[in-house]
Design a protein around this motif. Structure first.
Motif, short mmCIF file in Angstrom:
data_model
loop_
_atom_site.label_atom_id
_atom_site.label_comp_id
_atom_site.label_asym_id
_atom_site.label_seq_id
_atom_site.Cartn_x
_atom_site.Cartn_y
_atom_site.Cartn_z
N ALA A 1 0.81 -1.21 -0.22
CA ALA A 1 0.23 -0.03 -0.13
C ALA A 1 0.80 1.31 -0.13
O ALA A 1 0.36 2.42 0.37
CB ALA A 1 -1.13 -0.10 1.11
N CYS A 2 2.03 1.05 -0.57
CA CYS A 2 2.93 2.53 -0.27
C CYS A 2 2.55 3.60 -1.21
O CYS A 2 2.42 4.73 -0.94
CB CYS A 2 4.35 2.07 -0.59
N GLY A 3 1.83 3.21 -2.47
CA GLY A 3 1.37 4.11 -3.48
C GLY A 3 0.28 4.76 -2.97
O GLY A 3 0.07 5.90 -2.88
N PRO A 4 -0.95 4.11 -2.36
CA PRO A 4 -2.05 4.40 -2.04
C PRO A 4 -1.63 5.62 -0.75
O PRO A 4 -2.41 6.56 -0.48
CB PRO A 4 -2.94 3.56 -1.65
N ILE A 5 -0.73 5.17 0.12
CA ILE A 5 -0.46 5.94 1.19
C ILE A 5 0.20 7.22 0.82
O ILE A 5 -0.12 8.34 1.16
CB ILE A 5 0.60 5.39 2.36
N ALA A 6 1.08 7.23 -0.25
CA ALA A 6 1.88 8.67 -0.83
C ALA A 6 0.69 9.34 -1.41
O ALA A 6 0.58 10.67 -1.25
CB ALA A 6 2.80 7.91 -2.06
N ASP A 7 -0.32 8.73 -2.29
CA ASP A 7 -1.24 9.43 -2.73
C ASP A 7 -2.15 10.25 -1.72
O ASP A 7 -2.55 11.52 -1.79
CB ASP A 7 -2.27 8.66 -3.64
N ARG B 1 -2.81 14.35 -1.44
CA ARG B 1 -4.24 14.87 -1.31
C ARG B 1 -4.30 15.84 -0.13
O ARG B 1 -4.73 16.90 -0.11
CB ARG B 1 -5.32 13.91 -1.23
N ARG B 2 -3.78 15.43 1.14
CA ARG B 2 -3.87 16.29 2.17
C ARG B 2 -2.97 17.41 2.40
O ARG B 2 -3.40 18.36 2.88
CB ARG B 2 -3.38 15.35 3.45
N ASP B 3 -1.77 17.41 1.66
CA ASP B 3 -0.80 18.54 1.96
C ASP B 3 -0.23 19.06 0.45
O ASP B 3 0.39 18.25 -0.02
CB ASP B 3 0.08 18.24 2.69
N PRO B 4 -0.31 20.05 -0.08
CA PRO B 4 0.27 20.39 -1.37
C PRO B 4 1.69 20.42 -1.43
O PRO B 4 2.19 20.23 -2.52
CB PRO B 4 -0.30 21.71 -1.56
N ARG B 5 2.34 20.21 -0.20
CA ARG B 5 3.72 20.16 -0.25
C ARG B 5 4.24 18.76 -0.48
O ARG B 5 5.75 18.50 -0.93
CB ARG B 5 4.43 20.70 1.10
N PHE B 6 3.34 17.77 -0.66
CA PHE B 6 3.70 16.47 -0.85
C PHE B 6 3.40 16.18 -2.37
O PHE B 6 2.27 16.41 -2.90
CB PHE B 6 2.74 15.77 -0.09
#
Length: 745
Positions: free
Chosen positions: A44-50, A54-59
């Motif tokens: 689930a690394c990909g969905p966690i990164a997504d 979504r939560r923070d524009p710096r990510f």
């Protein structure tokens, strides 16, 4: 353009990735961007990164089409980077709180060097955290920035990418990228350090390096460990292309051989059928890049020589011989310990048959620590009042300098130690003596205890396994049966301890001798203590003294002190005293040494710290009962009281009868100080009631009452307690004339 780009490669780390990214997101320094590179991870690394993107524009979540390994994943992250500095953080590691602020401050102080090296701590699956043992290499004294040639010892640090910050313009100008394969840090780190025009160091733990039980590359058995040869080929190819860096060839050659030997010695990395082939490849690389000139430790000289010759059988025999030799040495050492132990016990048995020495007394405190606590106060008063008394103090050699000149140091386990225990008439301790102590007829054992009990103690812990842990209650009761006298500071302590430590001893309700100093110190003593601790003139000093949490295997900070000093402002400093048994620099690591946070964990005297401070912040520590003697503000930080009481238990509801105002959360605590409630009228009323209940006999004369009763046998005419209205506790620094003048100036 952000100050930092944090690049996080992620592959099969779904269990740790949230903690990793949260450690960046929660930083107080906000000028950063994060590039999370999903290396085509099957979990689930990909969905966690997504989710974080979504939560923070710096990510930014970057998904690679195929798994390419750590090196190419980092390269992909660098292509998206826009920050001034690059920071690499593996997906199963974390940044410590305040790490980015600390790094940013150091970069600014050192003129924005090409590379900043900082420290890390290894964090194990059990939660235990251990700082890098070579942290002294990061000493910040000397020039702010330098070249590698000025401090070549930095090459002894772990040559990894994630303990450094890199100026992006420097990396791009030099064209540095990561190669594929295992050990990809090697052809990055060495060239970067050798090429850097300026390097700086930061003596602070910024990264928590997770030591996974299974699943990390270094514990994986694979032929990919052969990649190490190609990585060093790249390092030497870099040197060949930069003749001006040829001076580093001998050093790199020896570092390469050490690395080869380490991989070969690890039984987890190489498939057994391929070990011979690895040795042959290592030998070939050794001959190919052989460069004399670098010093070699004697222990490694033979290994390197055999590797150069390709003498694998001799190398194996040498390794086997070393293991056998180490085992023999351990066996001989164990035999010596057994023989010495038997000799000591035989000596003790002989001493037990000799007469007692009527003027000899043995003292100890804190389980064999230095001169401290009630035993120290009683020892000093006994030498003053008892004619011809000879005293000894049980302590480690390291603590011997804390003893008065007239007091003999007794090293635990020595012949002198056992002689003293066998023949001294008086035995005084605030914990238990050696369980092998034979209490002789005529010996007098005084148990002073350590403070007033709030939390459950003794046999009351029988039904509290989280707090009792491995307590041997039968041995505890055998120790209690040796007591002749037990000291008590107040009626509450008497009632609790006579139930928790049931036996036939006599309770002496005479007060706490260790608190005598609070009534005898003068303003000059307080000023001297503050100067010794480095408390600025005119500053308000808060002593933070939390207690141990029985329900936690790993002790963690209970309060964000960096945030507290920022909220309070420059007129405040914090004296931080970790719970007993928890030292700085070992399990506990701070991101930085804040100039207004003074670590006093190792200070031998809590009484001195109390005198030097203007107020106390604590939770369930018995120090609050002693501190009440000073009539200075106390603030209780009880954010986990339900968990604490469930695990340890308390003898009364401290929230219903506190020594000062109570904060149930960190934000409450900040508000209490921001609004000045910590030293308001309500605080004064609470501590007055608390002092009346728990300090009835603490008047500066407790040690004299104890000495006259125990050592001189006096039962009548002991000094009566001074009425509370007539007591004069040491004045806090902010009320001293000198302190007031400094504050006004």
């Amino acid at each position: 353009m952000p100050r930092f780009t944090v690049i996080v490669p992620a592959f099969r780390v779904q269990a740790y990735l949230h903690a990793c990214l949260d450690s960046v997101l929660s930083q107080s320094f906000k000028d950063f961007e994060v590039v999370v590179v999903d290396d085509c991870s099957p979990d689930a690394c990909g969905p966690i990164a997504d989710e974080y993107a979504r939560r923070d524009p710096r990510f930014t979540a970057l998904h690679l089409p195929a798994n390419s390994g750590l090196g190419p994943a980092r390269n992909a992250g660098m292509e998206r980077a826009t920050g001034d500095y690059l920071i690499f953080l593996d997906g199963d590691d974390t940044l410590l709180p305040e790490a980015l602020r600390t790094i940013a401050d150091r970069l600014g102080a050192t003129g924005d060097p090409d590379v900043l090296m900082y420290d890390y701590a290894r964090t194990y699956w059990s939660g235990r955290s251990v700082r890098n043992v070579l942290a002294d290499r990061l000493d910040e004294r000397g020039p702010a920035s330098f070249r590698l040639a000025d401090r070549p010892e930095l090459l002894h640090l772990l040559m990894v990418v994630w303990n450094k910050a890199y100026r992006r313009a420097f990396v791009e100008a030099e064209g540095f990228t990561f190669p594929p394969g295992y050990y990809e840090d090697t052809p990055w780190t060495y060239p970067v350090l050798m090429s850097a025009g300026s390097i700086a160091v930061l003596d602070a733990v910024c990264v928590s390096y997770r030591q996974r039980r299974r699943g990390n590359i270094l514990s994986t058995t694979s032929e990919k460990h052969f990649d190490i040869f190609e990585q060093y080929d790249r390092v030497f190819a870099f040197l060949d292309a930069r003749p001006e860096l040829s001076v580093w060839r001998p050093v790199l050659f020896r570092r390469m051989l050490d690395h080869f030997c380490a991989v070969y010695a690890s039984r987890d990395r190489l498939p057994h059928p391929r070990r011979a082939a690895f040795f042959r490849r290592a030998s070939a690389s050794c001959r190919r890049y052989a460069t004399p000139g670098a010093p070699v430790p004697r222990r490694a000289l033979l290994r390197h020589g055999l590797l150069h010759l390709g003498a694998r059988r001799t190398y194996r025999a040498l390794a086997a011989g070393r293991r056998i030799g180490d085992g023999l040495r351990r066996g001989v050492a164990a035999l010596r310990r057994v023989v010495r132990g038997a000799a000591l016990q035989a000596h003790y048995r002989v001493q037990l048959r000799l007469p007692l020495r009527p003027r000899d007394a043995v003292f100890a405190a804190c389980g064999g620590g230095g001169y401290a606590g009630s035993p120290a106060a009683i020892e000093a008063k006994a030498r003053e009042l008892v004619p011809g008394l000879r005293t000894g103090w049980i302590c480690r050699p390291l603590d011997a300098p804390t003893l008065p000149p007239a007091t003999r140091a007794l090293t635990p386990g020595s012949f002198a130690y056992w002689s003293a225990l066998a023949r001294s008439t008086y035995l005084v301790n605030d914990t238990a003596f050696d369980r092998r102590l034979v209490k002789r007829r005529g010996q007098v054992l005084l148990q002073t205890h350590r403070g007033t009990p709030l939390k459950t103690i003794g046999t009351d812990l029988l039904d509290r396994p989280a707090a009792a842990r491995s307590t041997d209650f039968e041995q505890l009761l055998r120790d209690v049966d040796k007591w002749d006298f037990a000291l008590s500071a107040n009626p509450h302590s008497t009632l609790v301890r006579e139930r928790a430590y049931p036996s036939a001893y006599t309770t002496l309700e005479h007060g706490s001798p260790r608190n005598d100093v609070y009534h005898r110190a003068d303003p000059a003593d307080v000023a001297r203590l503050r100067e010794t601790l480095g408390i600025p003139a005119g500053a308000t000093a808060l002593l933070h003294a939390p207690t141990h949490r029985d329900y936690r295997r790993v002790q963690r900070p209970t309060l964000d002190l960096e945030r507290l000093v920022r909220v309070l402002g420059p007129q405040f400093v914090v004296l931080e005293r970790a719970p007993h048994g928890h030292q700085r620099g070992g399990d506990r690591t701070r991101t930085t040494a804040h100039p207004r946070i003074i670590d006093v964990t190792g200070h031998p005297s809590p009484e001195a710290l109390a005198l030097a401070s203007d107020a106390l912040i604590t939770d369930y520590s018995s120090l609050m009962f002693d501190y009440a003697n000073l009539d200075r503000p106390v603030v209780l930080h009880l954010d986990d009281i339900e968990a604490y009481e469930a695990a340890r238990g308390t003898y009364f509801d401290i929230t219903a009868f506190p020594p000062g105002v109570v904060a149930r959360s960190q934000d409450d605590l900040f508000d209490i100080f921001a609004t000045d409630h910590w030293r308001g009228s309500r605080s004064a009323q609470l501590r007055a009631a608390f002092r009346a209940r728990f300090c009835p006999y603490d008047d500066g004369n407790a040690a004299e009452r104890v000495v006259r009763r125990v050592f001189l046998g006096e039962t009548d005419g002991l000094p009566l307690p001074v009425p509370p209205s007539a007591r004069r506790a040491a004045v806090p620094a902010q009320q001293h004339p000198a302190g007031a003048r400094a504050a006004q100036g």
